[in-house]
Structure formats: C-alpha cells, structure tokens
Design an enzyme around this catalytic site. Structure first.
Site, mmCIF file in Angstrom:
data_model
loop_
_atom_site.group_PDB
_atom_site.id
_atom_site.type_symbol
_atom_site.label_atom_id
_atom_site.label_comp_id
_atom_site.label_asym_id
_atom_site.label_seq_id
_atom_site.Cartn_x
_atom_site.Cartn_y
_atom_site.Cartn_z
ATOM 1 N N GLY A 47 32.497 -12.734 57.570
ATOM 2 C CA GLY A 47 33.483 -12.970 58.097
ATOM 3 C C GLY A 47 34.529 -12.250 57.216
ATOM 4 O O GLY A 47 35.539 -12.921 56.457
ATOM 5 N N ASP A 110 27.762 -10.957 66.122
ATOM 6 C CA ASP A 110 27.645 -12.215 65.951
ATOM 7 C C ASP A 110 26.844 -12.641 64.480
ATOM 8 O O ASP A 110 25.652 -12.607 64.456
ATOM 9 C CB ASP A 110 26.951 -13.104 67.125
ATOM 10 N N TYR A 223 38.255 -26.781 52.220
ATOM 11 C CA TYR A 223 39.370 -27.432 51.912
ATOM 12 C C TYR A 223 39.195 -29.015 52.022
ATOM 13 O O TYR A 223 38.321 -29.588 52.422
ATOM 14 C CB TYR A 223 40.269 -26.961 53.108
ATOM 15 N N TYR A 233 41.033 -34.182 58.556
ATOM 16 C CA TYR A 233 40.234 -33.402 57.940
ATOM 17 C C TYR A 233 39.001 -33.665 57.081
ATOM 18 O O TYR A 233 38.038 -33.402 57.556
ATOM 19 C CB TYR A 233 41.103 -32.098 56.895
#
Length: 392
Positions: A47, A110, A223, A233
């Site tokens: 990524g 992918d 996070y 979240y």
C-alpha cells in the site's frame, strides 16, 4: 491534456502528474533535511502509493537509505483520462530514488491476491535476498477472498444509531447526520477487508519463503481518536477491524518467533478514507485549526519520519502500555482535545469559518491528487501517460 480537479463526493476523479511529482519531492526534501536514522535497509511497503504508505516509503529510503519494494493498485493515464494519483506518486518516487542511487521497484496489483504475494517474493529473492521491514498500509474498500467471495467494508456503528454534527464540505454547512448500525455480516466483511488477516497472510508467506531476516519488523497503521469520534470509528465497524489488526499483531509476536509486529496509531489527517467518514471531516477541520495555532500540526511525512527516527529505531521501540506506537500523541494532548471539544460544542454555521480550518482541509484534499503546488502551471498541457519501470 490540461488537467483540472474534478471532485465527486469525497474523491477527485482526476490527478495531476506534475503536481504529484512536486509533492513527492516536497516530502523527500523534508526528510533529507532531517538527521539520518540507523534503520532498516530493505523494506517492503504494501500500500505504497499514497498517504502513510507513500510517506513510509520516502522515510525509509531517505532517512535510512533503504532499498524499497512497493505494492500498489493503481492505473496509468491514457488518451482519455488521467491516471491515479497513486500511479503518479509512485512514478515520481521511483525517478527521484533512482536518481539518488536508491533501489526502488514496484508491483502493481491486488495486494490481497496470492499472485501478487508470489510476484513480490520472487522479486525479493532476485533483487534483495531478504527484507528487514514490512509496512502494511492497505486502505482498500473491498477484498476478494481466494474462493471468489467479495467482502466490502462499511463505515457504520455497531450497537445503535449515532447522531451528531457533520459538514457538507462543498457548501461548508453544518448539518446533523445519523449513522445506522452495521449488521453482523457487514461487520465481519469489514474485518475481512481492514483487519489483520491479510497482514498475517503476507508475513506468513514471506516467512515461509525465507525472505525475511531474523527479527524483521512489521508495522500496520490504525487510528483511535477522541471520544467524539468513537461511536463511528473506534467502536464502529472500522474499529472492529482495527481491533482485529491489533490482535493479529499480538498473535504474530507470540507465534512467529523471528517477527516483531507493531500497530502504529497515527494522527487524524485528510485522506481518501477519512473524507468518507461522517463526523470526522468536521472534527479534522477543528483539529487542524487548534494544532496549527499550537505549532503541533503534522502531515504524513512528519509522522512517518518520527516513526522511524524516534519511535522504532531509537534506543528502544517506544510504545504505550498497550503496546501501541503512538504517533497521535500531539493530537491527543489534553490541552488540544479540551480546545477541540469546546469548539465542537459551540460550533454552528454562524461561527464555522472562525473556528475551523476548512481552507487547510481543502488544501490537503487537493494535494492528495496533485493540485495546489506553487511551481506547477495547471493551465498548461501535461503528459498524463507516465511510465514506471517494469510496471504496467
């Protein structure tokens, strides 16, 4: 073609290659100006094309002098449309790295697939021998499992509906939004996409192929945020996935003796992912104002440099009592959160401009796609087909 931003929803459907290049160089120049880090020398970044993944790659290369192998899932431009920002970022990074004598190679595909894992392992064997660090920074909306099942992640609560303020970024108006709870199936799918299963698949595949050095470090990103955002979240469907990510790190540390796995909790920033989460963009616009006024604001590259230089490769790895690396330490300072909370509680359309940094939010949003660089002429024709060596 002449490339201008075209915004639809929370994404920009165009990207500017010269702008992306300018912003990659800006990050590289920042790291070059900092003290060097005695860190990893052969790094795989899964990524690697935007946000924290791209900044991790830049920090590893330019602070540690590391050879980097990146995995992206992007497209080049064509006669009819621009490529993705991630493609242009990667092309720029590779060109700068190679000009500076640094190894850089990229696999486009992918990352969840066995084919990409096999290709990466082959390249490591051929070019690097083994890697000593693996950064896992995927932020994909869906995952195709080996049996063909498609899992889609959702941004929902998990217990009951949650109502709070949000913002329409285009009209700059506050409204109220209610987020409905996810079904059990949606939560499971979100965990499949954004949890730790694929991270572990990568590490186990690399370990089985004997392309990891002894005591290799691997880091994934998460996070936590303040109580204000917890329902959507931390306690939401995405939070379930991030909890699984942390659990996976603990399991890998217990079961894979030669691996050191960490989860780094990073600061809230404008990303393609965060822009899609209700409530969060309004919180970020307040946070930006408060942190900039206090001289605490950081972007991706400042945090990733700190990760390498101060948190991972100093005298000892610095974690909190739960084992998290905390790069959200400035965001979560009590004085910062008290001020953000005070603004949130009194925020209205009448005082929105004075109490938020919406201009800063939008600036960071456009920068994601290569727009807003001072030294780029956005009215000029630009070549949108930009090659990356060995990548199609």
């Amino acid at each position: 073609m002449i490339v201008q931003p075209k915004v639809r929803g929370f994404i920009c459907t165009t990207a500017h290659p010269e702008g992306c290049k300018a912003f990659v160089k800006e990050q590289i120049d920042y790291v070059k100006a900092q003290p060097k880090t005695e860190g990893p020398k052969k790094v795989l970044v899964i990524g690697a094309s935007m946000g924290y993944g791209l900044s991790s790659r830049i920090a590893a290369a330019y602070s540690c002098g590391a050879a980097t192998l990146g995995v992206i899932f992007d497209r080049n431009g064509s006669e009819k449309r621009t490529g993705t920002a991630g493609w242009y970022n990667t092309a720029a990074f590779e060109s700068f790295a190679k000009a500076d004598g640094l190894y850089a190679r990229t696999v486009n595909g992918d990352a969840y697939s066995k084919a990409v894992k096999d290709e990466v392992i082959s390249i490591i064997r051929e070019d690097l021998g083994k890697v000593d660090m693996v950064i896992y920074s995927l932020a994909a909306p869906k995952r195709v499992l080996p049996d063909g099942t498609v899992c889609n992640s959702v941004l929902k609560t998990t217990n009951k509906p949650y109502t709070n303020k949000t913002i329409d970024l285009k009209s700059r108006t506050i409204s109220e939004v209610t987020i409905e709870p996810a079904t059990a199936e949606e939560i499971d799918a979100t965990v499949k996409v954004m949890g730790g299963e694929d991270w572990r698949d990568w590490i186990e595949a690399l370990s089985a192929a004997d392309v990891l050095v002894k005591d290799a470090v691997t880091v994934a990103y998460s996070y936590i945020g303040p109580e204000l955002t917890h329902p959507i979240y931390l306690d939401g469907s995405i939070g379930r996935a991030k909890a699984h990510l942390y659990q996976t790190a603990q399991e890998m540390n217990e079961q894979l003796s030669d691996i050191h796995a960490y989860v780094s909790v990073n600061k809230a920033l404008v990303t393609q992912s965060s822009a899609a989460i209700p409530v969060v963009p309004l919180y970020i616009s307040i946070l930006y104002k408060v942190m900039k006024e206090k001289g605490l604001h950081e972007g991706c590259i400042e945090q990733m440099y700190r990760l390498f230089h101060d948190k991972l490769y100093g005298i000892a790895v610095r974690t909190d009592t739960d084992g998290y690396i905390r790069l959200d330490d400035y965001e979560m300072q009590p004085d910062v959160q008290e001020e953000v909370s005070a603004i949130w509680n009194t925020l209205s359309n009448d005082n929105l401009a004075a109490n938020t940094d919406l201009d800063g939010y939008w600036s960071d949003f456009y920068r994601l796609f290569g727009f807003g660089a001072n030294n780029v002429n956005y009215d000029a024709d630009t070549e949108v087909v930009v090659p990356i060596a060995h990548v199609e």
